[in-house]
Design an enzyme around this catalytic site. Structure first.
Site, PDB file in Angstrom:
ATOM      1  N   TYR A 140      29.322  54.501  11.790  1.00  0.00           N
ATOM      2  CA  TYR A 140      30.324  53.511  12.205  1.00  0.00           C
ATOM      3  C   TYR A 140      30.571  53.551  13.713  1.00  0.00           C
ATOM      4  CZ  TYR A 140      34.854  51.024  11.950  1.00  0.00           C
ATOM      5  OH  TYR A 140      35.906  50.150  12.121  1.00  0.00           O
ATOM      6  N   LYS A 144      29.842  50.630  16.368  1.00  0.00           N
ATOM      7  CA  LYS A 144      30.949  50.045  17.141  1.00  0.00           C
ATOM      8  C   LYS A 144      30.773  50.287  18.642  1.00  0.00           C
ATOM      9  CE  LYS A 144      33.491  48.270  13.808  1.00  0.00           C
ATOM     10  NZ  LYS A 144      33.601  46.813  13.679  1.00  0.00           N
TER      11      LYS A 144
HETATM   12  P1  NAD Z   1      38.327  44.751   5.397  1.00  0.00           P
HETATM   13  O1  NAD Z   1      37.383  45.574   4.589  1.00  0.00           O
HETATM   14  O2  NAD Z   1      39.693  44.509   4.858  1.00  0.00           O
HETATM   15  O3  NAD Z   1      37.687  43.331   5.758  1.00  0.00           O
HETATM   16  C1  NAD Z   1      36.350  43.215   6.173  1.00  0.00           C
HETATM   17  C2  NAD Z   1      35.848  41.840   5.761  1.00  0.00           C
HETATM   18  O4  NAD Z   1      34.459  41.772   6.153  1.00  0.00           O
HETATM   19  C3  NAD Z   1      35.883  41.632   4.250  1.00  0.00           C
HETATM   20  O5  NAD Z   1      36.411  40.348   3.946  1.00  0.00           O
HETATM   21  C4  NAD Z   1      34.437  41.768   3.831  1.00  0.00           C
HETATM   22  O6  NAD Z   1      34.099  41.034   2.663  1.00  0.00           O
HETATM   23  C5  NAD Z   1      33.720  41.227   5.064  1.00  0.00           C
HETATM   24  N1  NAD Z   1      32.333  41.673   5.123  1.00  0.00           N
HETATM   25  C6  NAD Z   1      31.844  42.919   4.850  1.00  0.00           C
HETATM   26  N2  NAD Z   1      30.506  42.931   4.949  1.00  0.00           N
HETATM   27  C7  NAD Z   1      30.133  41.660   5.292  1.00  0.00           C
HETATM   28  C8  NAD Z   1      28.876  41.052   5.523  1.00  0.00           C
HETATM   29  N3  NAD Z   1      27.728  41.721   5.402  1.00  0.00           N
HETATM   30  N4  NAD Z   1      28.854  39.732   5.862  1.00  0.00           N
HETATM   31  C9  NAD Z   1      30.013  39.015   5.964  1.00  0.00           C
HETATM   32  N5  NAD Z   1      31.227  39.547   5.729  1.00  0.00           N
HETATM   33  C10 NAD Z   1      31.280  40.859   5.405  1.00  0.00           C
HETATM   34  O7  NAD Z   1      38.381  45.484   6.813  1.00  0.00           O
HETATM   35  P2  NAD Z   1      39.387  45.320   8.060  1.00  0.00           P
HETATM   36  O8  NAD Z   1      40.143  46.582   8.167  1.00  0.00           O
HETATM   37  O9  NAD Z   1      40.078  44.025   8.003  1.00  0.00           O
HETATM   38  O10 NAD Z   1      38.318  45.357   9.259  1.00  0.00           O
HETATM   39  C11 NAD Z   1      37.985  44.211  10.021  1.00  0.00           C
HETATM   40  C12 NAD Z   1      37.205  44.678  11.241  1.00  0.00           C
HETATM   41  O11 NAD Z   1      38.041  45.528  12.025  1.00  0.00           O
HETATM   42  C13 NAD Z   1      35.962  45.489  10.907  1.00  0.00           C
HETATM   43  O12 NAD Z   1      34.931  45.199  11.833  1.00  0.00           O
HETATM   44  C14 NAD Z   1      36.429  46.914  11.076  1.00  0.00           C
HETATM   45  O13 NAD Z   1      35.375  47.793  11.353  1.00  0.00           O
HETATM   46  C15 NAD Z   1      37.363  46.740  12.264  1.00  0.00           C
HETATM   47  N6  NAD Z   1      38.335  47.807  12.418  1.00  0.00           N
HETATM   48  C16 NAD Z   1      39.204  48.102  11.416  1.00  0.00           C
HETATM   49  C17 NAD Z   1      40.118  49.126  11.595  1.00  0.00           C
HETATM   50  C18 NAD Z   1      41.101  49.509  10.521  1.00  0.00           C
HETATM   51  O14 NAD Z   1      41.738  50.582  10.655  1.00  0.00           O
HETATM   52  N7  NAD Z   1      41.317  48.707   9.502  1.00  0.00           N
HETATM   53  C19 NAD Z   1      40.121  49.870  12.779  1.00  0.00           C
HETATM   54  C20 NAD Z   1      39.213  49.537  13.791  1.00  0.00           C
HETATM   55  C21 NAD Z   1      38.324  48.506  13.585  1.00  0.00           C
END
Ligand code: NAD
Length: 234
Positions: A140, A144
């Site tokens: 990851y 990132k």
């Molecule tokens: P989440 O799992 O709730 O949502 C992710 C979404 O991406 C989902 O709707 C999923 O179906 C979709 N997805 C997954 N694989 C896919 C693919 N191959 N093609 C198209 N869509 C796809 O996660 P989140 O927490 O809302 O994360 C959103 C973004 O923020 C991500 O990139 C995650 O890495 C990043 N992020 C999250 C956090 C956290 O703490 N939640 C922290 C830093 C970064």
């Protein structure tokens, strides 16, 4: 901020942070399209099932978008946490394929549309763990961190075409992605946050909308942390 008359694409917008960004853009007047592999949330944006890690699906999905699409949020992401010595090839490549290659496939196609219109705003969702490393997240954090490099190179290449490219790096945000984490991990993140609370999805959406707006027209190649100060503590 008004996005009236603008068309946006948000990947991974069916739930979590992406959903919050898509809803905020709709509220601000944009026409919003979401690509996701999840279920259609039947919201105020148009939804298409596209796996961003599949270049052919991305090409077909973008061919179906209005050519005036000028806002892109590369948000789709997954995690498959495991310590380095135990991480499988599949866990490594799946995360790189979605989080990094997926963003590249979408950016490459959409930037072509933006270059023709000579206007575009791209925001890639990275993570503070890209900047500091994180136990159990070799795949990851590599993906990132790769997004940060992609952001800066794309900013250089696309700037002359009127396109800005920035990254937002959230700290821990409570979504489906993080809900399965042990309570100690969430507690540790909260302890790191110098503001005394974790960032929420809406906080990330506000930063993204700013970078998509005309107010940010002179900002490109930047990484904006939205983490309640977690990174400062690390
Ligand atoms: P989440 O799992 O709730 O949502 C992710 C979404 O991406 C989902 O709707 C999923 O179906 C979709 N997805 C997954 N694989 C896919 C693919 N191959 N093609 C198209 N869509 C796809 O996660 P989140 O927490 O809302 O994360 C959103 C973004 O923020 C991500 O990139 C995650 O890495 C990043 N992020 C999250 C956090 C956290 O703490 N939640 C922290 C830093 C970064």
């Amino acid at each position: 901020m008004s996005f009236k008359g603008r068309t946006a694409l948000v990947t991974g917008g069916a739930r979590g942070i992406g959903r919050c960004i898509a809803d905020a853009l709709v509220d601000a007047g944009a026409r919003v399209h979401v690509f996701d592999v999840g279920d259609d949330p039947r919201a105020a944006f148009s939804f298409r099932r596209v796996d961003v890690s599949d270049a052919a699906q991305v090409r077909a999905g973008i061919a179906a978008l209005p050519p005036a699409t000028s806002l892109l949020v590369n948000n789709a992401g997954i995690a498959r946490d495991r310590s380095l010595l135990k991480m499988s090839d599949a866990e490594w490549s799946e995360v790189l394929d979605v989080n990094l290659s997926g963003a590249f496939y979408v950016l490459r196609e959409v930037a072509g549309l933006m270059a023709r219109a000579r206007h575009g705003r791209i925001v890639n969702i990275s993570s503070i763990n890209a900047l500091r490393g994180k136990f159990g997240q070799a795949n990851y954090t590599a993906a990132k961190a790769g997004l940060v490099g992609l952001t800066k190179t794309a900013a250089r290449e696309l700037g002359p075409k009127g396109i800005t490219v920035n990254a937002v790096a959230p700290g821990m945000v409570m979504t489906e992605l993080t809900r399965s984490l042990p309570a100690e991990a969430v507690g540790a993140a909260r302890d790191q946050a110098v503001l005394g609370r974790l960032a929420e999805a809406g906080d990330v959406a506000h930063a993204v909308l700013f970078l998509l707006s005309d107010a940010a027209r002179s900002i490109t190649g930047e990484v904006l942390r939205v983490d309640g100060g977690q990174y400062l503590h690390a």
